[in-house]
Design an enzyme around this catalytic site. Structure first.
Site, PDB file in Angstrom:
ATOM      1  CE  LYS A 185      -1.929  -0.981   3.981  1.00 50.16           C
ATOM      2  NZ  LYS A 185      -1.247  -2.243   4.304  1.00 50.16           N
TER       3      LYS A 185
ATOM      4  NE  ARG B  29       6.758  -0.559  10.056  1.00 52.58           N
ATOM      5  CZ  ARG B  29       5.613  -0.468   9.375  1.00 52.58           C
ATOM      6  NH1 ARG B  29       5.591   0.208   8.222  1.00 52.58           N
ATOM      7  NH2 ARG B  29       4.524  -1.026   9.803  1.00 52.58           N
TER       8      ARG B  29
ATOM      9  NE  ARG C  94       2.311  -4.905  11.026  1.00 56.18           N
ATOM     10  CZ  ARG C  94       3.361  -4.789  10.218  1.00 56.18           C
ATOM     11  NH1 ARG C  94       4.514  -5.357  10.551  1.00 56.18           N
ATOM     12  NH2 ARG C  94       3.276  -4.111   9.109  1.00 56.18           N
TER      13      ARG C  94
ATOM     14  NE  ARG D 139       7.993  -2.606   6.217  1.00 59.32           N
ATOM     15  CZ  ARG D 139       6.695  -2.445   6.348  1.00 59.32           C
ATOM     16  NH1 ARG D 139       6.012  -1.773   5.446  1.00 59.32           N
ATOM     17  NH2 ARG D 139       6.066  -2.967   7.372  1.00 59.32           N
TER      18      ARG D 139
ATOM     19  NE  ARG E  58      -4.045  -0.911  10.055  1.00 58.04           N
ATOM     20  CZ  ARG E  58      -2.965  -0.459   9.423  1.00 58.04           C
ATOM     21  NH1 ARG E  58      -2.929   0.746   8.943  1.00 58.04           N
ATOM     22  NH2 ARG E  58      -1.945  -1.247   9.271  1.00 58.04           N
TER      23      ARG E  58
END
Ligand code: AP5
Length: 218
Positions: A13, A160, A171, A127, A88
Site C-alpha cells: 500500500k 521496523r 498484525r 523491509r 482499518r
C-alpha cells in the site's frame, strides 16, 4: 481524486501510495507514518501509540480518527488525497464518511491490494525503512543504491520493530478480524476495486492507473 488504499500489512500500500501521490499530485496520508512520527517525537500520543504498534495491535480508533480528521482539514488535501492504512475498522470508516459528508465530499475509490500470506511475510521480514524521510526499501526486491543508507537522505536504514515475526503474525490476525470486514463495507458502496499486488512494483502501478482510469459505473 480521493482514494483509500486497503489491504493486509505488507501488500505494498505504502509503496504504491507514494507513486500514486506523485502521479496524481495529491497528498498521501499514512496513519502508520503519522503514528511513527509521533513515537519518534515522544509526544503523549506517540507514547500511547507505541505499545500498541510494537505488539502489532491497532491504536485506539479515537486517537487515529482525530489524527486523520486534522490532516483532512489541511488545505494541501483540497486537490484530493490517498489514505494509506486508514480506515482499518468499521468505526473508522463511519468516522471518515462523516468527515467527508460534513465537507460535502465523497470517496472516489477504495483499492483492495491482494497478496498471498507467504509473500507478505517475505516482504515484511526483508523491509528496511528510513526513520527520517520514511522511504521504504527491501533487502532483495528494492535494495537501496546506498547499501544500508537511505538513497534519498543518507540516513541509516532500520528494521521496523513491528516487522519481527511475532508482531507480523499479530498484525495479520488483527487485519483478518478488524480490517477485512471493510472489503464488504466498501463493496456494498460500489466503490471497491480489487488489485493483484503480487506482481512487481511497476506492474502493480500500471494496473492501478489503468483501473483508476475506468469510469465508475455506480
Ligand atoms: P502501517 O505502517 O500502516 O503498517 P501496515 O498496514 O501494517 O502496512 P505496512 O506499512 O506494513 O505495509 P504496506 O502495505 O504499506 O507495504 P509496503 O509498501 O511498505 O501501520 C503500522 C501500525 O500503526 C499498525 O500495526 C497499527 O498499530 C498502527 N496503525 C496504523 N494505521 C492505523 C489505523 N488506521 N488504526 C489503528 N492503528 C493504526 O511494502 C512492504 C515491503 O514490500 C517493502 O519492503 C517494499 O519495498 C516491498 N514491496 C512493496 N511492493 C512490492 C512488490 N510489488 N514486489 C516486491 N516487494 C514489494
Amino acid at each position: 481524486m480521493r482514494l483509500v488504499f486497503l489491504g493486509a500489512p505488507g501488500v505494498g500500500k505504502g509503496t504504491q501510495a507514494d507513486k500514486a501521490a506523485i502521479h496524481y499530485r495529491i497528498r498521501k496520508i499514512s496513519t502508520g507514518d503519522l503514528l511513527r512520527d509521533a513515537v519518534r517525537n515522544q509526544s503523549s500520543l506517540g507514547r500511547e501509540a507505541k505499545e500498541h504498534m510494537d505488539q502489532g495491535r491497532l491504536v485506539p480508533d479515537s486517537v487515529v480518527i482525530g489524527l486523520v480528521r486534522e490532516k483532512l482539514a489541511d488545505p494541501s488535501c483540497a486537490n484530493g488525497f490517498i489514505l494509506d492504512g486508514f480506515p482499518r475498522t468499521i468505526p473508522q470508516a463511519d468516522a471518515l464518511a462523516k468527515v467527508l459528508f460534513e465537507q460535502n465530499l465523497r470517496m472516489d475509490r477504495v483499492i483492495n491490494f491482494r497478496v498471498s500470506r507467504e509473500e507478505i511475510v517475505r516482504r515484511l521480514s526483508g523491509r528496511r525503512s528510513c526513520p527520517k524521510c520514511q522511504a521504504t526499501y527491501h533487502l532483495v526486491f528494492a535494495p537501496s543504491k546506498n547499501g544500508s543508507l537511505c538513497e534519498r537522505c543518507g540516513e541509516a536504514l532500520v528494521q521496523r520493530s513491528d516487522d519481527q515475526r511475532e508482531a507480523i503474525e499479530m498484525r495479520l490476525r488483527v487485519y483478518e478480524e478488524q480490517t477485512a470486514p471493510l472489503i464488504d463495507f466498501y463493496e456494498k458502496q460500489r466503490i471497491l476495486l480489487h488489485l493483484n499486488g503480487a506482481e512487481e512494483v511497476e506492474a502493480v502501478f500500471r494496473n492501478l492507473l489503468q483501473s483508476l482510469a475506468v469510469p465508475q459505473t455506480a
